[in-house]
Motif scaffolding. Structure first.
Motif, PDB file in Angstrom:
ATOM      1  N   PRO A  20     -44.138  13.374  23.588  1.00  0.00           N
ATOM      2  CA  PRO A  20     -45.094  14.430  23.929  1.00  0.00           C
ATOM      3  C   PRO A  20     -44.489  15.836  23.814  1.00  0.00           C
ATOM      4  CG  PRO A  20     -44.204  13.448  25.922  1.00  0.00           C
ATOM      5  CD  PRO A  20     -43.584  12.711  24.773  1.00  0.00           C
ATOM      6  N   ARG A  21     -43.158  15.897  23.676  1.00  0.00           N
ATOM      7  CA  ARG A  21     -42.472  17.178  23.699  1.00  0.00           C
ATOM      8  C   ARG A  21     -42.487  17.822  22.329  1.00  0.00           C
ATOM      9  NH1 ARG A  21     -38.342  19.679  23.841  1.00  0.00           N
ATOM     10  NH2 ARG A  21     -37.857  21.094  25.557  1.00  0.00           N
ATOM     11  N   GLN A  22     -42.916  19.065  22.253  1.00  0.00           N
ATOM     12  CA  GLN A  22     -42.948  19.722  20.955  1.00  0.00           C
ATOM     13  C   GLN A  22     -41.668  20.520  20.774  1.00  0.00           C
ATOM     14  OE1 GLN A  22     -46.453  22.018  20.186  1.00  0.00           O
ATOM     15  NE2 GLN A  22     -46.085  22.024  17.993  1.00  0.00           N
ATOM     16  N   PRO A  51     -30.996  30.037  21.051  1.00  0.00           N
ATOM     17  CA  PRO A  51     -30.252  29.422  22.158  1.00  0.00           C
ATOM     18  C   PRO A  51     -30.313  27.897  22.065  1.00  0.00           C
ATOM     19  CG  PRO A  51     -32.380  30.162  22.929  1.00  0.00           C
ATOM     20  CD  PRO A  51     -32.282  30.566  21.490  1.00  0.00           C
ATOM     21  N   ASN A  52     -29.634  27.216  22.954  1.00  0.00           N
ATOM     22  CA  ASN A  52     -29.664  25.748  22.970  1.00  0.00           C
ATOM     23  C   ASN A  52     -31.096  25.249  23.087  1.00  0.00           C
ATOM     24  OD1 ASN A  52     -26.734  25.931  24.863  1.00  0.00           O
ATOM     25  ND2 ASN A  52     -26.870  25.030  22.870  1.00  0.00           N
ATOM     26  N   GLY A  53     -31.380  24.232  22.307  1.00  0.00           N
ATOM     27  CA  GLY A  53     -32.703  23.617  22.425  1.00  0.00           C
ATOM     28  C   GLY A  53     -33.811  24.403  21.764  1.00  0.00           C
ATOM     29  N   ALA A  54     -33.441  25.393  20.926  1.00  0.00           N
ATOM     30  CA  ALA A  54     -34.462  26.212  20.304  1.00  0.00           C
ATOM     31  C   ALA A  54     -35.191  25.459  19.198  1.00  0.00           C
ATOM     32  CB  ALA A  54     -33.833  27.478  19.735  1.00  0.00           C
ATOM     33  N   GLY A  55     -34.517  24.491  18.627  1.00  0.00           N
ATOM     34  CA  GLY A  55     -35.144  23.749  17.530  1.00  0.00           C
ATOM     35  C   GLY A  55     -34.463  23.973  16.192  1.00  0.00           C
ATOM     36  N   LYS A  56     -33.269  24.523  16.206  1.00  0.00           N
ATOM     37  CA  LYS A  56     -32.557  24.775  14.943  1.00  0.00           C
ATOM     38  C   LYS A  56     -32.200  23.470  14.242  1.00  0.00           C
ATOM     39  CE  LYS A  56     -29.204  26.880  17.095  1.00  0.00           C
ATOM     40  NZ  LYS A  56     -29.612  26.821  18.509  1.00  0.00           N
ATOM     41  N   SER A  57     -31.553  22.584  14.981  1.00  0.00           N
ATOM     42  CA  SER A  57     -31.121  21.332  14.355  1.00  0.00           C
ATOM     43  C   SER A  57     -32.321  20.503  13.909  1.00  0.00           C
ATOM     44  CB  SER A  57     -30.291  20.505  15.330  1.00  0.00           C
ATOM     45  OG  SER A  57     -29.196  21.254  15.776  1.00  0.00           O
ATOM     46  N   THR A  58     -33.364  20.535  14.712  1.00  0.00           N
ATOM     47  CA  THR A  58     -34.565  19.786  14.341  1.00  0.00           C
ATOM     48  C   THR A  58     -35.105  20.274  13.000  1.00  0.00           C
ATOM     49  OG1 THR A  58     -35.074  19.568  16.682  1.00  0.00           O
ATOM     50  CG2 THR A  58     -36.852  19.135  15.144  1.00  0.00           C
ATOM     51  N   THR A  59     -35.209  21.590  12.859  1.00  0.00           N
ATOM     52  CA  THR A  59     -35.707  22.151  11.605  1.00  0.00           C
ATOM     53  C   THR A  59     -34.819  21.735  10.440  1.00  0.00           C
ATOM     54  OG1 THR A  59     -36.365  24.052  12.917  1.00  0.00           O
ATOM     55  CG2 THR A  59     -36.475  24.290  10.533  1.00  0.00           C
ATOM     56  N   PRO A 101     -24.372  18.151   9.346  1.00  0.00           N
ATOM     57  CA  PRO A 101     -25.101  18.082  10.622  1.00  0.00           C
ATOM     58  C   PRO A 101     -24.257  18.627  11.759  1.00  0.00           C
ATOM     59  CG  PRO A 101     -25.000  15.940   9.531  1.00  0.00           C
ATOM     60  CD  PRO A 101     -24.016  16.827   8.859  1.00  0.00           C
ATOM     61  N   GLU A 102     -24.912  18.755  12.915  1.00  0.00           N
ATOM     62  CA  GLU A 102     -24.244  19.278  14.098  1.00  0.00           C
ATOM     63  C   GLU A 102     -22.997  18.439  14.433  1.00  0.00           C
ATOM     64  OE1 GLU A 102     -27.157  19.494  17.082  1.00  0.00           O
ATOM     65  OE2 GLU A 102     -26.245  21.236  18.003  1.00  0.00           O
ATOM     66  N   ASN A 103     -23.137  17.111  14.362  1.00  0.00           N
ATOM     67  CA  ASN A 103     -21.983  16.226  14.509  1.00  0.00           C
ATOM     68  C   ASN A 103     -21.614  15.760  13.116  1.00  0.00           C
ATOM     69  OD1 ASN A 103     -22.225  15.912  17.534  1.00  0.00           O
ATOM     70  ND2 ASN A 103     -24.199  15.166  16.852  1.00  0.00           N
ATOM     71  N   SER A 115     -26.403  29.132  14.240  1.00  0.00           N
ATOM     72  CA  SER A 115     -25.333  29.570  15.127  1.00  0.00           C
ATOM     73  C   SER A 115     -25.918  30.108  16.420  1.00  0.00           C
ATOM     74  CB  SER A 115     -24.525  30.656  14.441  1.00  0.00           C
ATOM     75  OG  SER A 115     -23.529  31.112  15.313  1.00  0.00           O
ATOM     76  N   HIS A 116     -25.061  30.138  17.445  1.00  0.00           N
ATOM     77  CA  HIS A 116     -25.445  30.844  18.670  1.00  0.00           C
ATOM     78  C   HIS A 116     -24.854  32.233  18.675  1.00  0.00           C
ATOM     79  CE1 HIS A 116     -24.981  26.574  20.283  1.00  0.00           C
ATOM     80  NE2 HIS A 116     -26.263  26.803  20.157  1.00  0.00           N
ATOM     81  N   ILE A 117     -23.977  32.479  17.721  1.00  0.00           N
ATOM     82  CA  ILE A 117     -23.121  33.647  17.841  1.00  0.00           C
ATOM     83  C   ILE A 117     -23.591  34.731  16.897  1.00  0.00           C
ATOM     84  CG2 ILE A 117     -20.729  34.410  17.812  1.00  0.00           C
ATOM     85  CD1 ILE A 117     -20.071  31.331  17.767  1.00  0.00           C
TER      86      ILE A 117
HETATM   87  N1  LIG Z   1     -33.992  12.812  19.364  1.00  0.00           N
HETATM   88  C1  LIG Z   1     -34.632  13.594  20.247  1.00  0.00           C
HETATM   89  N2  LIG Z   1     -35.487  13.069  21.129  1.00  0.00           N
HETATM   90  C2  LIG Z   1     -36.146  13.838  22.007  1.00  0.00           C
HETATM   91  N3  LIG Z   1     -36.020  15.176  22.092  1.00  0.00           N
HETATM   92  C3  LIG Z   1     -35.176  15.777  21.239  1.00  0.00           C
HETATM   93  C4  LIG Z   1     -34.432  15.021  20.263  1.00  0.00           C
HETATM   94  N4  LIG Z   1     -33.675  15.883  19.559  1.00  0.00           N
HETATM   95  C5  LIG Z   1     -33.937  17.095  20.056  1.00  0.00           C
HETATM   96  N5  LIG Z   1     -34.829  17.058  21.059  1.00  0.00           N
HETATM   97  C6  LIG Z   1     -35.373  18.199  21.809  1.00  0.00           C
HETATM   98  O1  LIG Z   1     -35.912  19.119  20.909  1.00  0.00           O
HETATM   99  C7  LIG Z   1     -35.570  20.448  21.248  1.00  0.00           C
HETATM  100  C8  LIG Z   1     -34.883  21.120  20.074  1.00  0.00           C
HETATM  101  O2  LIG Z   1     -33.627  20.521  19.887  1.00  0.00           O
HETATM  102  P1  LIG Z   1     -32.619  20.951  18.748  1.00  0.00           P
HETATM  103  O3  LIG Z   1     -31.515  19.981  18.743  1.00  0.00           O
HETATM  104  O4  LIG Z   1     -33.359  21.138  17.484  1.00  0.00           O
HETATM  105  O5  LIG Z   1     -32.122  22.354  19.297  1.00  0.00           O
HETATM  106  P2  LIG Z   1     -31.005  23.298  18.714  1.00  0.00           P
HETATM  107  O6  LIG Z   1     -31.643  24.606  18.453  1.00  0.00           O
HETATM  108  O7  LIG Z   1     -30.299  22.674  17.589  1.00  0.00           O
HETATM  109  O8  LIG Z   1     -30.061  23.433  19.975  1.00  0.00           O
HETATM  110  P3  LIG Z   1     -28.459  23.540  20.028  1.00  0.00           P
HETATM  111  O9  LIG Z   1     -28.153  24.982  19.870  1.00  0.00           O
HETATM  112  O10 LIG Z   1     -28.135  23.067  21.399  1.00  0.00           O
HETATM  113  O11 LIG Z   1     -27.892  22.692  18.969  1.00  0.00           O
HETATM  114  C9  LIG Z   1     -34.694  20.351  22.478  1.00  0.00           C
HETATM  115  O12 LIG Z   1     -35.455  20.688  23.587  1.00  0.00           O
HETATM  116  C10 LIG Z   1     -34.266  18.922  22.553  1.00  0.00           C
HETATM  117  O13 LIG Z   1     -34.188  18.494  23.881  1.00  0.00           O
END
Ligand SMILES: Nc1ncnc2c1ncn2[C@@H]1O[C@H](COP(=O)(O)OP(=O)(O)OP(=O)(O)O)[C@@H](O)[C@H]1O
Ligand SMILES: [Mg+2]
Lengths: 255, 311
Positions: B13-15, B35-43, B80-82, B188-190
């Motif tokens: 349910p989380r966007q 910032p953390n959790g912004a959605g960078k890695s997801t994109t 990737p991040e890792n 990046s965060h920086i």
């Molecule tokens: N596999 C997953 N299942 C559920 N929620 C996820 C998953 N991966 C990421 N999220 C959520 O999606 C949101 C975006 O995460 P994402 O990893 O894209 O952030 P980010 O910008 O890369 O953060 P960071 O700077 O910490 O790497 C976060 O709130 C995270 O909790």
């Protein structure tokens, strides 16, 4: 195909680097040798007694009394060992996130799954090959029939394929290797004993359950009979397991 | 090169990202800042076809991420991040394996491997086991893996995280070199990191694009005032009052450690005046320097301004 080969090669490399493989092979060989040696001792005692009594020479042959039971026992030992071989395949990749390397490469998921499956299969086949010293020994001291030996190995390999298919599937479900091993062990055992339900179930369902049981199909192979229905059963089982693995990984990807 | 339209991603349910729109031209170096959790890695994962978007569409090199992901994966190199490193493998074997599955022809695997070993400064560690390398070298192996098939696009997720300052500088240098011949997206965060490497920055906050601009444009548009940091040698009670008396100074706040923060009008070149005042009053000067906008400032501004507009 090229990608599958690459994956097999990498998997085998990492198998042979890890102590798991050596420990597993050693335990397997020790257990099998112990059982084989016992069966053989029992057989020589029987045939000695049979030799004492005139005319009792019929019905005592190496194939039925040594090889078939040894293979049957090997099937049980493999049941215990294979979850350890397969538990790594996808679980470890997920845990260490190396799976992104595979997923971001221009290769098909089927190629990855097939590579993982075949790598595990080769490892177990190698373990079985090492255990074949027992058959060669019988060859030197007696005159076993070759037919049931070949078909027995074929049956064991096909059954191993089913085990591995289950194991690879289980490892696609989780990033935890222990959970993966437990699931595959439980599922393998269940597919093994499912035939036990046949007696209490009705005649129709009973027949189905018996047909589904992994072990019942091995009987014919051990007797030296290669029945196409058994072969088809095993192959279908393998393909179905890999198909489910594909569905799992694909749906994880597309969610 | 990359066009993203209305891209959204739901985790249950989380966007995680909400209707992103942006594009990246060929040869550009674009930074994702957030910032953390912004959605960078997801994109980034979506663009690299690791996982699908829930809604919207994106095209990479003209290929659709849903329909032609295989073509995209041929043209993209992803860190990737890792970093996806098999810890038990030898570096050069790992790179040869990556080359193979990334579609490098068998005959050119060895040369591709040697090229990236050279480029990422990994030559001396080529025969070592990845798990035994330091974090910085592991990160380099991660980058080498992304470069192995000479992709048109590089996607680097926090390429310098967890490294020591010297390694960070070296990795940045490497990325700058790569920027000459590749289209790069990095996250990046920086802020300074993005400032040094990228031509354009996309700021993501809580799954939405807060701003897309060149960095100068961004800071300029956000800056309504300038700030200075002032540290006198002999703190005396009259400093705040004295500074406030100067023209163009809007506010003065006293901070810990005898530091003062001076907010003044844009381009007022107030330093001279402050210095004169400090010397004539015998306050002395330990430090007098302009404060640039920090990442936090930018975020604060962007988010507060947006909420002001909204309310
Ligand atoms: N596999 C997953 N299942 C559920 N929620 C996820 C998953 N991966 C990421 N999220 C959520 O999606 C949101 C975006 O995460 P994402 O990893 O894209 O952030 P980010 O910008 O890369 O953060 P960071 O700077 O910490 O790497 C976060 O709130 C995270 O909790
Ligand atoms: Mg991230």
């Amino acid at each position: 195909m090229k990608n599958t080969l690459l994956i097999i090669k990498r998997e085998l490399g990492s198998f042979f680097q890890s102590p798991i493989f050596y420990v597993l092979t050693t335990v397997f060989l020790v257990l099998y040798s112990f059982i084989f040696q016992n069966i053989l001792a029992f057989f020589s005692m029987q045939s000695y007694q049979a030799g004492q009594i005139q005319g009792m020479n019929i019905g005592l042959n190496l194939n039925d009394m040594v090889i078939a039971p040894s293979f049957q026992n090997m099937a049980v030992i493999l049941l215990l060992m294979i979850p350890i071989v397969t538990m790594r395949s996808f679980s470890e990749e997920k845990k260490s996130k190396t799976i992104t390397l595979l997923l971001s490469s221009p290769i098909h998921l089927k190629e990855i799954i097939l590579g993982k499956f075949l790598a595990c299969f080769l490892v177990v086949a190698l373990m079985m090959a090492l255990s074949s010293y027992s058959v060669m020994f019988l060859w030197m001291v007696g005159e076993p029939e070759i037919g049931p030996i070949v078909s027995g190995y074929l049956g064991l390999l096909l059954m191993t394929g089913c085990y591995i298919s289950i194991g690879v599937f289980a490892s696609s479900l989780t990033d935890n290797q222990i959970i993966s091993a437990v699931i595959s062990f439980g599922f393998m055992l269940f597919m093994w004993i499912i035939g036990w339900g046949a007696q209490s179930a009705g005649p129709n369902l009973g027949a189905v359950l018996e047909y589904l049981s992994l072990i019942d199909h091995l009987e014919n192979f051990l007797k030296g009979i290669i029945d196409s229905s058994d072969v088809i059963y095993y192959l279908t089982f393998i393909v179905f397991g890999l198909f489910l693995t594909h569905r799992i990984l694909d749906s994880k990807r597309w969610r | 090169m990359i066009e993203v339209e209305n891209l959204s991603k739901f985790y249950g349910p989380r966007q995680a990202i909400k209707g992103l729109n942006f594009s990246v031209e060929s040869g550009e170096v674009v930074g994702f800042l957030g910032p953390n959790g912004a959605g960078k890695s997801t994109t980034m994962n979506i663009l690299c076809c690791i996982m699908p978007a829930s809604e919207g569409s994106a095209r990479v090199c003209g290929y659709d991420i849903f329909e032609q992901s295989l073509e995209i994966r041929k043209n993209i190199g992803y860190l990737p991040e890792n970093p996806p490193l098999y810890q038990d493998m030898v570096v050069s074997d790992y790179l040869a394996f990556s080359a193979g599955i990334r579609g490098v022809a068998k005959s050119s695997v060895a040369s591709a491997r040697d090229r990236v070993l050279e480029k990422c400064g990994l030559k001396e560690v080529g025969h070592r086991i990845i798990g035994k390398l330091s974090k910085g070298y592991q990160q380099r192996v991660g980058i080498a893996q992304a470069l192995i098939h000479d992709p048109k696009i590089l996607v680097l997720d926090e390429p310098t995280s967890g490294l020591d300052p010297i390694q960070i500088i070296e990795i940045r240098k490497l990325i700058k070199e790569l920027a000459e011949s590749h289209t790069i997206i990095l996250s990046s965060h920086i802020l300074p990191e993005i400032t040094q490497i990228c031509q354009r920055v996309i700021i993501i906050n809580e799954g939405e694009i807060a701003a897309v601009d060149s960095l100068e444009g961004l800071t300029a548009s956000l800056r309504k005032t300038e700030r200075l940091r002032f540290k006198p040698r002999n703190p005396s009670p009259g400093i705040v009052e004295g500074l406030k008396g100067l023209e163009k100074i809007l506010s003065v706040t006293e901070e810990d450690d005898g530091l003062f923060q001076i907010e003044c009008e844009l381009e007022s070149n107030i330093q001279d005046k402050v210095a004169e005042l400090a010397l004539s009053n015998q306050w002395g000067i330990v430090e007098l320097s302009p404060l640039s906008l920090t990442l936090e400032d930018i975020f604060l501004k962007l988010t507060t301004e947006e909420s002001e507009v909204a309310s």
